[in-house]
Design an enzyme around this catalytic site. Structure first.
Site, short mmCIF file in Angstrom:
data_model
loop_
_atom_site.label_atom_id
_atom_site.label_comp_id
_atom_site.label_asym_id
_atom_site.label_seq_id
_atom_site.Cartn_x
_atom_site.Cartn_y
_atom_site.Cartn_z
N GLU A 1 0.84 -1.22 0.00
CA GLU A 1 0.00 0.00 0.00
C GLU A 1 0.87 1.27 0.00
OE1 GLU A 1 -3.69 -0.12 2.07
OE2 GLU A 1 -3.81 -2.29 1.90
N1 COS Z 1 -6.27 11.56 -3.53
C1 COS Z 1 -6.86 12.01 -4.66
N2 COS Z 1 -6.19 12.20 -5.82
C2 COS Z 1 -4.87 11.94 -5.83
C3 COS Z 1 -4.19 11.48 -4.68
C4 COS Z 1 -4.95 11.29 -3.50
N3 COS Z 1 -4.40 10.84 -2.36
N4 COS Z 1 -2.90 11.30 -5.00
C5 COS Z 1 -2.76 11.65 -6.29
N5 COS Z 1 -3.95 12.03 -6.77
C6 COS Z 1 -4.26 12.50 -8.13
C7 COS Z 1 -3.53 13.79 -8.42
O1 COS Z 1 -4.25 14.92 -7.98
C8 COS Z 1 -3.44 13.76 -9.95
O2 COS Z 1 -4.66 14.15 -10.52
P1 COS Z 1 -4.71 15.32 -11.65
O3 COS Z 1 -3.84 14.85 -12.76
O4 COS Z 1 -6.16 15.41 -12.00
O5 COS Z 1 -4.17 16.54 -10.99
C9 COS Z 1 -3.30 12.27 -10.23
O6 COS Z 1 -3.81 11.56 -9.09
C10 COS Z 1 -1.87 11.86 -10.49
O7 COS Z 1 -1.11 12.24 -9.38
P2 COS Z 1 0.43 12.54 -9.46
O8 COS Z 1 0.72 13.44 -10.62
O9 COS Z 1 0.87 12.98 -8.11
O10 COS Z 1 1.00 11.08 -9.82
P3 COS Z 1 2.44 10.46 -9.70
O11 COS Z 1 2.64 9.54 -10.82
O12 COS Z 1 3.45 11.53 -9.47
O13 COS Z 1 2.33 9.51 -8.42
C11 COS Z 1 2.17 8.71 -6.20
C12 COS Z 1 1.85 9.82 -7.21
C13 COS Z 1 3.62 8.34 -6.17
C14 COS Z 1 1.78 9.30 -4.85
C15 COS Z 1 1.28 7.50 -6.52
O14 COS Z 1 1.63 6.93 -7.77
C16 COS Z 1 1.34 6.42 -5.47
O15 COS Z 1 0.73 6.53 -4.41
N6 COS Z 1 2.06 5.33 -5.77
C17 COS Z 1 2.10 4.17 -4.90
C18 COS Z 1 0.99 3.26 -5.23
C19 COS Z 1 0.89 2.17 -4.24
O16 COS Z 1 0.58 2.42 -3.08
N7 COS Z 1 1.14 0.93 -4.68
C20 COS Z 1 0.98 -0.19 -3.89
C21 COS Z 1 -0.08 -1.02 -4.54
S1 COS Z 1 -1.42 -1.40 -3.58
S2 COS Z 1 -0.75 -2.83 -2.43
#
Ligand code: COS
Length: 380
Positions: free
Chosen positions: A363
């Site tokens: 996660e």
């Molecule tokens: N709530 C709502 N929207 C969110 C959010 C959140 N917590 N986090 C990101 N977003 C949205 C952003 O606002 C953006 O939307 P817009 O393009 O409309 O502005 C979109 O999602 C993309 O976000 P961002 O540009 O920040 O994406 P990145 O590729 O830079 O990645 C991270 C962001 C690294 C935070 C994300 O990819 C992540 O959490 N990765 C880990 C995933 C994970 O937990 N994997 C484990 C699998 S489940 S066991």
């Protein structure tokens, strides 16, 4: 500010503690050895309302707050983190998303069964090449008439074989990148949906982790969750709450190991006295207890933020980052305090040490939590 738990909170915590002692503790070592899913125990957890704790009772849930969920997660995780990951995924990643973004038909058809424990859910985001980099989804769901055709592979899926319903994240409009991603409800047994072999894991060995393959699986259009293109936001929002669940799991693993180490140190004698009387051990116990208390406060703060409808993305990420490090450090020290016995399965602490590691990975790894926290700080 009030640090007291309500009577209801205490009742829920004690019910989870009793359940863990009477139903999960017997057989936990054997299930870990055999990588056996706690099937009967999960069924009972469903009957007791632990699988849909925060869902509205009109959809089969217990209608409780997130504080109650954290308390129950800590108690279950003290004893069996393989059972608590099932609980966390079903509550936070599956039920929460369906309740908040599913339509009425989806709630009636799927959520009522998932929240009551009649069915189990899985959340399928990770892929061979899309773990931390979650926007790089290779699984596709292409629109055809009244359905989507789903193709691709998902990896490390909790409840991979045992689940009845799967929330699957897939790319629909490739050119739109993350804005073209959708979330779908997929049922077990649909043609073209295959479950791969069970992963042979370091920890949480009782949980059922598999890869999944989708080959031209027909997903009815009505099984898409939310508006077209909402899938990535849906996944991020679900994970923000999921991280509170995993933070509480880490807290439980840490406090379980600490309680065992404290007890052992009061019984085991060396150099003519119980080992807790040696400063080398007493100071370890002091550090463990302090860090656990801090982790508990972070978990509670994130849960409180969620219950108050504040943004909990950052507080959840902080809780997971810190509690998972505490789980790792505390379990290593608990093994150390147990000495040779700590290296032996019957004393439980070696299992807790192996179980702790995954809390820094799934996660969102600790490194991802730092991205989420630092972006939150800078964007403020
Ligand atoms: N709530 C709502 N929207 C969110 C959010 C959140 N917590 N986090 C990101 N977003 C949205 C952003 O606002 C953006 O939307 P817009 O393009 O409309 O502005 C979109 O999602 C993309 O976000 P961002 O540009 O920040 O994406 P990145 O590729 O830079 O990645 C991270 C962001 C690294 C935070 C994300 O990819 C992540 O959490 N990765 C880990 C995933 C994970 O937990 N994997 C484990 C699998 S489940 S066991």
């Amino acid at each position: 500010m009030d640090f007291n738990l309500t009577e209801e909170h205490i009742m829920i915590r004690d019910a989870a503690r009793d359940f863990a002692q009477t139903e999960l503790l017997p057989g936990v070592i054997e299930r870990d050895n055999k990588q056996e899913f706690p099937k009967e125990q999960i069924k009972k957890m469903g009957e007791l309302g632990f699988l849909g704790m925060m869902v509205d009772p009109k959809y089969g849930g217990s209608g409780l707050d997130t504080i109650s969920y954290v308390l129950a997660m800590e108690e279950i995780s003290k004893i069996d983190a393989s059972a608590s990951v099932v609980m966390s995924v079903n509550n936070s990643l599956v039920c929460w998303g369906l309740e908040h973004y599913g339509n009425e038909e989806q709630k009636q058809k799927y959520l009522t069964k998932l929240a009551s424990g009649e069915s189990l859910g899985a959340f399928c985001l990770s892929e061979p090449e899309a773990g931390s980099d979650a926007t790089s989804q290779k699984t596709t769901a292409i629109e055809k008439d009244d359905h989507y055709l789903l193709n691709g592979t998902k990896n490390w899926i909790t409840n991979g074989r045992t689940a009845d319903f799967y929330i699957v994240i897939a790319q629909t409009h490739i050119d739109k990148k993350h804005k073209g991603i959708n979330a779908f409800i997929v049922e077990k047994g649909w043609k073209g949906f295959d479950v791969g072999p069970k992963e042979d894991k370091l920890g949480i060995r009782g949980s059922d982790t598999h890869s999944l393959q989708f080959n031209d699986v027909k997903v009815p259009k009505e099984n898409r969750i939310g508006e077209d293109g909402f899938g990535f936001k849906f996944a991020m929002k679900s994970l923000a709450g999921g991280r509170i669940g995993i933070a509480s799991q880490a807290l439980g693993i840490a406090s379980g190991a600490y309680e065992l180490a404290l007890k052992y140190s009061k019984e085991r004698k060396a150099f003519g006295t119980e080992i807790c009387n040696h400063q080398a051990i007493a100071f370890k116990l002091a550090d463990m207890a302090t860090q656990i208390e801090a982790a508990r406060h972070l978990c509670m703060k994130a849960a409180w933020d969620k219950d108050q409808q504040n943004d909990y993305t950052m507080s959840g990420a902080m809780a997971k980052l810190y509690a998972s490090q505490v789980a790792m450090d505390t379990t290593v020290e608990a093994v150390q305090i147990h000495g040779g016995n700590g290296f032996v399965k019957e004393y439980h602490v070696e299992r807790l040490m192996r179980d702790a590691k995954i809390t820094q990975i799934y996660e969102g790894t600790s490194e991802i939590q730092k991205i989420v926290i630092s972006r939150g700080l800078i964007d403020k």
